[in-house]
Design a protein around this motif. Structure first.
Motif, PDB file in Angstrom:
ATOM      1  N   VAL A 549      22.210  36.384  28.575  1.00 42.72           N
ATOM      2  CA  VAL A 549      23.351  37.254  28.268  1.00 42.72           C
ATOM      3  C   VAL A 549      24.511  36.954  29.216  1.00 42.72           C
ATOM      4  N   LEU A 550      24.230  36.734  30.496  1.00 39.34           N
ATOM      5  CA  LEU A 550      25.287  36.392  31.459  1.00 39.34           C
ATOM      6  C   LEU A 550      26.005  35.115  31.040  1.00 39.34           C
ATOM      7  N   ALA A 551      25.234  34.089  30.722  1.00 37.22           N
ATOM      8  CA  ALA A 551      25.842  32.816  30.326  1.00 37.22           C
ATOM      9  C   ALA A 551      26.644  32.968  29.038  1.00 37.22           C
ATOM     10  N   ARG A 552      26.081  33.724  28.096  1.00 38.94           N
ATOM     11  CA  ARG A 552      26.771  33.916  26.824  1.00 38.94           C
ATOM     12  C   ARG A 552      28.085  34.670  27.018  1.00 38.94           C
ATOM     13  N   GLU A 553      28.065  35.708  27.855  1.00 37.25           N
ATOM     14  CA  GLU A 553      29.275  36.494  28.081  1.00 37.25           C
ATOM     15  C   GLU A 553      30.321  35.701  28.851  1.00 37.25           C
ATOM     16  N   LEU A 554      29.868  34.804  29.713  1.00 36.52           N
ATOM     17  CA  LEU A 554      30.821  33.932  30.407  1.00 36.52           C
ATOM     18  C   LEU A 554      31.657  33.155  29.403  1.00 36.52           C
ATOM     19  N   ARG A 555      31.014  32.594  28.411  1.00 35.97           N
ATOM     20  CA  ARG A 555      31.725  31.819  27.392  1.00 35.97           C
ATOM     21  C   ARG A 555      32.659  32.696  26.584  1.00 35.97           C
ATOM     22  N   GLN A 556      32.256  33.928  26.331  1.00 40.47           N
ATOM     23  CA  GLN A 556      33.096  34.830  25.557  1.00 40.47           C
ATOM     24  C   GLN A 556      34.321  35.265  26.345  1.00 40.47           C
ATOM     25  N   VAL A 557      34.122  35.582  27.634  1.00 37.63           N
ATOM     26  CA  VAL A 557      35.242  36.056  28.458  1.00 37.63           C
ATOM     27  C   VAL A 557      36.241  34.935  28.711  1.00 37.63           C
ATOM     28  N   MET A 558      35.754  33.692  28.760  1.00 36.12           N
ATOM     29  CA  MET A 558      36.672  32.564  28.952  1.00 36.12           C
ATOM     30  C   MET A 558      37.762  32.540  27.886  1.00 36.12           C
ATOM     31  N   LYS A 559      37.438  32.989  26.687  1.00 33.27           N
ATOM     32  CA  LYS A 559      38.418  32.996  25.607  1.00 33.27           C
ATOM     33  C   LYS A 559      39.507  34.041  25.848  1.00 33.27           C
ATOM     34  N   TYR A 569      40.437  45.672  28.307  1.00 31.90           N
ATOM     35  CA  TYR A 569      39.159  46.075  27.736  1.00 31.90           C
ATOM     36  C   TYR A 569      39.053  47.601  27.660  1.00 31.90           C
ATOM     37  N   THR A 570      38.273  48.063  26.695  1.00 34.45           N
ATOM     38  CA  THR A 570      38.014  49.491  26.574  1.00 34.45           C
ATOM     39  C   THR A 570      37.035  49.926  27.662  1.00 34.45           C
ATOM     40  N   TYR A 571      36.897  51.239  27.797  1.00 32.22           N
ATOM     41  CA  TYR A 571      35.977  51.730  28.818  1.00 32.22           C
ATOM     42  C   TYR A 571      34.540  51.327  28.510  1.00 32.22           C
ATOM     43  N   SER A 572      34.160  51.336  27.239  1.00 25.38           N
ATOM     44  CA  SER A 572      32.791  50.952  26.897  1.00 25.38           C
ATOM     45  C   SER A 572      32.540  49.485  27.239  1.00 25.38           C
ATOM     46  N   GLU A 573      33.545  48.642  27.019  1.00 20.11           N
ATOM     47  CA  GLU A 573      33.394  47.233  27.386  1.00 20.11           C
ATOM     48  C   GLU A 573      33.289  47.076  28.894  1.00 20.11           C
ATOM     49  N   TRP A 574      34.106  47.815  29.639  1.00 19.57           N
ATOM     50  CA  TRP A 574      34.012  47.761  31.100  1.00 19.57           C
ATOM     51  C   TRP A 574      32.641  48.256  31.568  1.00 19.57           C
ATOM     52  N   SER A 575      32.172  49.315  30.960  1.00 23.18           N
ATOM     53  CA  SER A 575      30.859  49.842  31.346  1.00 23.18           C
ATOM     54  C   SER A 575      29.772  48.797  31.111  1.00 23.18           C
ATOM     55  N   TYR A 576      29.891  48.089  30.001  1.00 18.56           N
ATOM     56  CA  TYR A 576      28.924  47.035  29.682  1.00 18.56           C
ATOM     57  C   TYR A 576      28.965  45.928  30.728  1.00 18.56           C
ATOM     58  N   PHE A 577      30.168  45.437  31.054  1.00 20.35           N
ATOM     59  CA  PHE A 577      30.284  44.358  32.039  1.00 20.35           C
ATOM     60  C   PHE A 577      29.797  44.813  33.410  1.00 20.35           C
ATOM     61  N   LEU A 578      30.172  46.011  33.815  1.00 19.86           N
ATOM     62  CA  LEU A 578      29.737  46.508  35.117  1.00 19.86           C
ATOM     63  C   LEU A 578      28.222  46.669  35.164  1.00 19.86           C
ATOM     64  N   ARG A 579      27.630  47.041  34.043  1.00 21.05           N
ATOM     65  CA  ARG A 579      26.170  47.131  34.002  1.00 21.05           C
ATOM     66  C   ARG A 579      25.543  45.756  34.181  1.00 21.05           C
ATOM     67  N   ARG A 640      40.053  37.704  34.049  1.00 23.19           N
ATOM     68  CA  ARG A 640      39.798  36.841  35.211  1.00 23.19           C
ATOM     69  C   ARG A 640      38.864  37.537  36.191  1.00 23.19           C
ATOM     70  N   TRP A 641      39.080  38.813  36.436  1.00 21.06           N
ATOM     71  CA  TRP A 641      38.226  39.571  37.355  1.00 21.06           C
ATOM     72  C   TRP A 641      36.787  39.542  36.861  1.00 21.06           C
ATOM     73  N   ILE A 642      36.581  39.816  35.587  1.00 25.01           N
ATOM     74  CA  ILE A 642      35.231  39.841  35.023  1.00 25.01           C
ATOM     75  C   ILE A 642      34.603  38.456  35.050  1.00 25.01           C
ATOM     76  N   LEU A 643      35.388  37.441  34.707  1.00 24.27           N
ATOM     77  CA  LEU A 643      34.872  36.071  34.678  1.00 24.27           C
ATOM     78  C   LEU A 643      34.351  35.649  36.043  1.00 24.27           C
ATOM     79  N   GLU A 644      35.103  35.943  37.101  1.00 17.53           N
ATOM     80  CA  GLU A 644      34.678  35.545  38.440  1.00 17.53           C
ATOM     81  C   GLU A 644      33.412  36.281  38.856  1.00 17.53           C
ATOM     82  N   ARG A 645      33.313  37.559  38.521  1.00 19.62           N
ATOM     83  CA  ARG A 645      32.120  38.317  38.896  1.00 19.62           C
ATOM     84  C   ARG A 645      30.893  37.874  38.102  1.00 19.62           C
ATOM     85  N   LEU A 646      31.082  37.617  36.825  1.00 19.12           N
ATOM     86  CA  LEU A 646      29.953  37.140  36.027  1.00 19.12           C
ATOM     87  C   LEU A 646      29.462  35.788  36.544  1.00 19.12           C
TER      88      LEU A 646
END
Length: 676
Positions: A549-559, A569-579, A640-646
């Protein structure tokens, strides 16, 4: 006292700034945060000052060349105007000093460019640049002072006049003096450790400088060619080349009359217009890229601080704007609801700060354009006294020239008016470019939205009909009950926070992300997870699933990283990434929720210090959506913030799999297949 949901953000406003530095792993993040929070004046000193100097330095060099190539005096026979006077040869000392001034200026400009290219060190290049430009300015000022005196002029005074070269020398002297002072400011800021003693110019900044140099060289070379073809004086040809390449086209006495001149105009004009378009594009890119970002950062931080300072603990309200108050008094909120409330407030702050930035930028750029118009007209009024121009006529001429209408009914003919027109019209290029860019973000956008709304009422009504469109438009105009207090109602807690969650009308985040996770499960990469599940090892299964899931989301966030405008991002999306990052929004121990201490004298929240650092990631354990550590703050986009953390999380997970400690390898991941 019950926690209203914003106790953490209230106390966090200055705590992160006052805390001691973190470990080595946090130093880079601290540096980036400080860069975001630094006052705009130091950004101006570190980047804008050398950029302005590097751009206007070549222009000043070009004007110095114009001051050198033509004599400074002409005699005026009976009935002859100063534009057609007979040249009087300059004394050798004037030519020598003028040449020395140009050499100093060229050396200074070259030192600055080499420093920006990191060929010469800051400590060596900057003294050469500053001293060289100051000496050039001083020499030109001395020559101008002598040329203005009775010593230089031959009697009778009315039979002689100063040429365009004299006025080009004045403009060059002023430019050298201004850009040298700008570089002094840059050096002072560097030695006070506000920024490194080096220039880190971006590609667009370097491109703008090179394009400006190229445009000035192109203009002067074209003027030299037409001097030979049309028999004009070189400075008259410079004046012609300027209003031709800037598409003003005021004409007058200077239009190509030979077939060769008219033939060469085809490639020369189109080449100049293309180069001018590139310069305009670079200016606009530069404003959008760096200046706009830095100004937005400052507006964001000031707005955040003012909002936190406006908390009314008695009424449980926060003032977002002059007419906008938000109620945060919600009893019995879960941790997820409390965090979502903070997130919503922060989004309001973002929108308000961005709106303020847009209109403030428009006001400043409009003021600059009006000053250019009014002051330019004032100068033309004095320079064109022989033509009896009134101030209104000068306003009319300046307006038609700025908008490149160029009727040609009024044209400068004086030796002072032509050089000033060249400088003034070149200065108008960045001024009007920035103004138009700011208008595109505000007035043009508002007019476009209004036009679409009117069209939906008259020609193309929306899917919900005219009545719904009217209600929607009224709501937008009033900004959703703009003059009334508004509450954030959160009636149900968010469910499982995977990407793809949908929001119901009550604002709750309900889990419907099965399609997203189903896509993950259908991939062959989940083979190892499935095999581990078949072996009855759920932890091993979940670890492989988590890595995928981490690798898959990396590719998605790159877009999303290069999305324009930046992805929010919406709050639900942020909650998902933070989880995914191990920062579950439902876990109150990871969030700031200290007690409130009120300073009664100021009626504002007391601010303390932060607590807790994660031993592995170095990230602060507790943070608020409204604090300086919020992902919505800083100089990075959300993607960018999410991509670096992932990326960092996936790297840590891969290293963990290689650990010799079986307990470390078997630590449960933050998500599980059982969540499905």
């Amino acid at each position: 006292m019950n926690d209203p949901g914003v106790d953490g953000p209230i106390q966090e406003a200055a705590e992160d700034i006052e805390r001691n530095p973190y470990e080595e792993a946090q130093k880079q993040e601290e540096k980036e945060e400080q860069d975001f929070l630094d006052p705009g004046r130091w950004w101006f000193a570190s980047t804008a000052c050398p950029l302005i100097a590097g751009t206007f330095g070549p222009m000043a060099n070009a004007f110095s060349i114009c001051a050198l190539v033509q004599n400074w005096r002409v005699s005026l026979p009976q009935g002859v105007t100063e534009a057609h006077g007979v040249d009087i040869k300059d004394p050798h000392w004037l030519i020598a000093i003028n040449s020395i001034s140009l050499v100093f200026a060229l050396i200074a400009n070259m030192a600055l460019l080499l420093n920006m290219a990191r060929r010469v060190s800051f400590e060596i290049a900057q003294p050469i640049t500053i001293i060289g430009w100051l000496l050039s300015s001083a020499l030109l000022i001395a020559l101008v002072s002598v040329a203005s005196s009775s010593i230089f002029r031959i009697p009778p005074p009315e039979a002689h006049a100063l040429t365009q070269a004299f006025y080009y020398a004045i403009i060059a002297a002023v430019l050298y003096w201004i850009i040298s002072l700008l570089m002094v400011i840059t050096v002072v800021g560097a030695y006070r450790d506000h920024y490194p003693k080096e220039f880190r110019l971006t590609i667009s900044q370097r491109t703008l400088m090179l394009q400006t140099i190229s445009f000035m060289v192109y203009l002067l070379l074209g003027a030299l060619v037409y001097t030979k073809i049309e028999g004009w004086r070189f400075l008259d040809a410079v004046y012609w080349a300027d209003f031709t390449l800037l598409t003003v086209g005021i004409g007058g006495d200077y239009v190509p009359k030979t077939h060769l001149g008219r033939s060469l105009l085809f490639p020369y004009a189109i080449g100049g217009i293309v180069m001018l378009g590139l310069v305009i594009g670079s200016i606009r890119s530069l404003v959008l890229e760096r200046g706009k970002h830095k100004i937005a950062a400052r507006f964001m931080e000031k707005k955040r601080q003012s909002v936190l300072a406006s908390v009314n603990l008695d009424e449980r309200t926060i003032r977002i704007g002059f007419f906008k108050r938000v109620r945060f008094s919600q009893k019995g909120l879960s941790e997820l609801q409390r965090r979502e409330q903070e997130f919503n407030i922060m989004r309001r702050i973002q929108a308000s700060a961005e709106n303020s930035r847009r209109w403030t930028s428009l006001a400043l750029s409009t003021t600059a354009a009006l000053l250019l118009w009014f002051l330019g007209a004032l100068v033309f009024t004095f320079s064109e006294k022989p033509q009896n121009w009134s101030y209104f006529v000068s306003l009319y001429f300046s307006y038609t020239s700025l908008l490149t209408i160029g009727y040609g009914d009024y044209t400068p003919t004086s030796n002072s008016g032509k050089p000033f027109f060249v400088f003034w019209s070149l200065l108008a290029v960045p001024t009007l470019t920035i103004l138009i860019s700011n208008m595109g973000d505000t007035v043009v956008k508002a007019f476009s939205d209004f036009t679409i709304w009117i069209g939906s009422l008259t020609v193309l009504p929306g899917e919900n009909g005219i009545t719904a469109t009217l209600k929607s438009g009224a709501k937008r105009i009033t900004a959703g009950d703009f003059f009334r207090d508004k509450d954030f109602q959160i009636e149900k807690p968010p469910g499982m926070l995977f990407r793809g969650d949908k929001h119901h009308g009550n604002g709750a985040s309900i889990d419907t992300g099965l399609d997203r996770l189903a896509e993950h499960i259908e991939q062959e990469e989940l083979g190892e997870a499935e095999e581990a599940g078949e072996r009855g090892d759920p932890i091993e299964r979940d670890i492989h699933f988590y890595h995928f899931v981490l690798a898959r989301e990396l590719r998605q966030v790159m877009k999303d990283v290069d999305a324009a405008p930046p992805k929010q991002y919406t709050y639900s999306e942020w909650s998902y990434f933070l989880r995914l990052l191990g920062q579950d929004e439902s876990n109150a121990s990871l969030h700031r929720k200290p007690p409130i201490k009120t300073d009664r004298s100021k009626n504002r929240p007391d601010l303390g210090k932060a607590d807790g650092i994660d031993s592995e990631s170095g990230e602060p354990r507790s943070w608020s959506w409204l604090g300086t550590r919020s992902p919505l703050m800083g100089n990075k986009t959300e993607a960018r913030w999410i991509l670096e953390r992932l990326s960092a999380t996936l790297e840590r997970e891969m290293k963990k799999m290689q650990s010799s400690d079986p307990e470390e390898r078997k630590q449960p991941p933050p998500i599980s297949m059982a969540d499905l």
